[in-house]
Design a protein around this motif. Structure first.
Motif, PDB file in Angstrom:
ATOM      1  N   LEU A 159       0.694  -1.207  -0.046  1.00 29.36           N
ATOM      2  CA  LEU A 159      -0.019  -0.016   0.023  1.00 29.36           C
ATOM      3  C   LEU A 159       0.752   1.488  -0.087  1.00 29.36           C
ATOM      4  CD1 LEU A 159      -2.800   1.215   0.152  1.00 29.36           C
ATOM      5  CD2 LEU A 159      -2.790   1.104   2.667  1.00 29.36           C
ATOM      6  N   MET A 160       1.840   1.352   0.767  1.00 23.93           N
ATOM      7  CA  MET A 160       2.780   2.579   1.019  1.00 23.93           C
ATOM      8  C   MET A 160       3.512   2.572  -0.553  1.00 23.93           C
ATOM      9  SD  MET A 160       1.948   3.859   3.683  1.00 23.93           S
ATOM     10  CE  MET A 160       2.973   5.155   3.581  1.00 23.93           C
ATOM     11  N   PHE A 194      -6.696  -1.115  -0.132  1.00 25.19           N
ATOM     12  CA  PHE A 194      -6.320  -0.254  -1.650  1.00 25.19           C
ATOM     13  C   PHE A 194      -7.297   0.398  -2.198  1.00 25.19           C
ATOM     14  CE2 PHE A 194      -2.289  -2.490  -1.201  1.00 25.19           C
ATOM     15  CZ  PHE A 194      -1.530  -2.059  -2.367  1.00 25.19           C
ATOM     16  N   VAL A 195      -8.779  -0.016  -2.051  1.00 28.00           N
ATOM     17  CA  VAL A 195      -9.816   0.460  -2.881  1.00 28.00           C
ATOM     18  C   VAL A 195      -9.796   1.800  -2.828  1.00 28.00           C
ATOM     19  CG1 VAL A 195     -12.277   0.157  -3.197  1.00 28.00           C
ATOM     20  CG2 VAL A 195     -10.956  -1.789  -2.489  1.00 28.00           C
ATOM     21  N   GLU A 196     -10.256   2.513  -1.883  1.00 22.16           N
ATOM     22  CA  GLU A 196     -10.307   4.090  -1.662  1.00 22.16           C
ATOM     23  C   GLU A 196      -9.129   4.791  -2.314  1.00 22.16           C
ATOM     24  OE1 GLU A 196     -11.253   7.571   1.320  1.00 22.16           O
ATOM     25  OE2 GLU A 196     -11.215   5.654   1.899  1.00 22.16           O
ATOM     26  N   LEU A 197      -7.855   4.369  -2.190  1.00 25.71           N
ATOM     27  CA  LEU A 197      -6.919   4.901  -2.834  1.00 25.71           C
ATOM     28  C   LEU A 197      -6.650   4.792  -4.348  1.00 25.71           C
ATOM     29  CD1 LEU A 197      -3.705   6.129  -2.964  1.00 25.71           C
ATOM     30  CD2 LEU A 197      -3.147   3.451  -2.782  1.00 25.71           C
ATOM     31  N   VAL A 250      -6.553  -5.862  -6.748  1.00 27.81           N
ATOM     32  CA  VAL A 250      -6.939  -5.704  -5.478  1.00 27.81           C
ATOM     33  C   VAL A 250      -8.005  -6.552  -5.133  1.00 27.81           C
ATOM     34  CG1 VAL A 250      -7.921  -4.057  -4.073  1.00 27.81           C
ATOM     35  CG2 VAL A 250      -5.863  -3.470  -5.244  1.00 27.81           C
ATOM     36  N   ALA A 251      -9.020  -6.507  -5.975  1.00 30.96           N
ATOM     37  CA  ALA A 251     -10.331  -7.241  -5.545  1.00 30.96           C
ATOM     38  C   ALA A 251      -9.937  -8.497  -5.579  1.00 30.96           C
ATOM     39  CB  ALA A 251     -11.327  -6.941  -6.864  1.00 30.96           C
ATOM     40  N   TYR A 252      -9.161  -9.137  -6.429  1.00 35.12           N
ATOM     41  CA  TYR A 252      -8.791 -10.630  -6.425  1.00 35.12           C
ATOM     42  C   TYR A 252      -8.118 -11.101  -5.266  1.00 35.12           C
ATOM     43  CZ  TYR A 252      -6.874 -15.153  -7.816  1.00 35.12           C
ATOM     44  OH  TYR A 252      -6.329 -16.528  -8.008  1.00 35.12           O
TER      45      TYR A 252
END
Length: 207
Positions: A97-98, A132-135, A124-126
């Motif tokens: 993420l970072m 991560f989604v909002e980013l 990310v979904a998989y």
């Protein structure tokens, strides 16, 4: 070139030069020394991945290394490996993420897709990296002018080459069968948890 620069160009049997190994292992002091010595920073791995130092720093989860490469002007956030993955797609695959934050702040394309039509949000979904989604949907800081509700919906509902979306509206029989026991499907081939995955074999001999 000099014997010193020749040594920096030598490759391990896994296809990595010392520069690439240092990026993968997060050896920032070594990277700084190599930069001062004039190392070839554009080199990529001579293997099935074709990864750049930027890809490898992300794979290793080395935020400070990625930051070093960016501040020294030798990181390419739009670089593609042999499967057309950008460093951001790799960050999504590995849950870094970072690194993803830093890449997006540095101009990474959140809509870039790999050879199978998968963008970072598909991965990310998989992989289940919820954080991560909002980013990926909203970006970092001030959103670009074209980041509208319509573009957000388009990103979420975009389908890859297998017809899979981040939020499929109905089950896909083709995807279900491919995700079963097939070892040639892109998910099995690319998943970093697989010992036969594209990422792991290239480095296992150096760990």
């Amino acid at each position: 070139g000099t014997p010193r620069t020749a040594a920096l160009a030598e490759r391990h049997p896994n296809g990595l030069t010392p520069w690439l190994v240092a990026a993968w292992r997060g050896s920032d002091s070594v990277l700084r020394w190599m930069l001062d010595e004039g190392v070839d920073t554009a080199v990529v791995s001579d293997n099935a991945m074709g990864a750049s130092a930027t890809h490898l720093a992300v794979i290793g989860g080395h935020f400070t290394t990625l930051h070093l490469l960016l501040t020294r002007g030798v990181a390419d956030v739009l670089a593609r490996d042999k499967q057309q993955c950008t460093p951001l797609v790799v960050a999504a695959q590995y849950g870094e993420l970072m690194c993803a934050h830093l890449l997006i702040r540095s101009g990474a394309d959140v809509h870039a897709v790999d050879e199978n039509g998968d963008n970072a949000l598909h991965w990310v979904a998989y992989k289940g990296h919820y954080e991560f989604v909002e980013l990926l949907v909203n970006g970092v800081g001030q959103p670009p002018k074209d980041q509208t509700a319509e573009s957000h919906a388009k990103a979420i509902d975009s389908a890859d080459n297998f017809g899979q979306t981040v939020r499929p509206k109905r089950p896909c029989s083709t995807a279900r069968s491919a995700l079963g026991s097939s070892t040639t499907h892109r998910r099995a081939r690319c998943a970093c948890t697989s010992t036969a995955g594209r990422r792991a074999p290239s480095y296992s001999s150096t760990t």
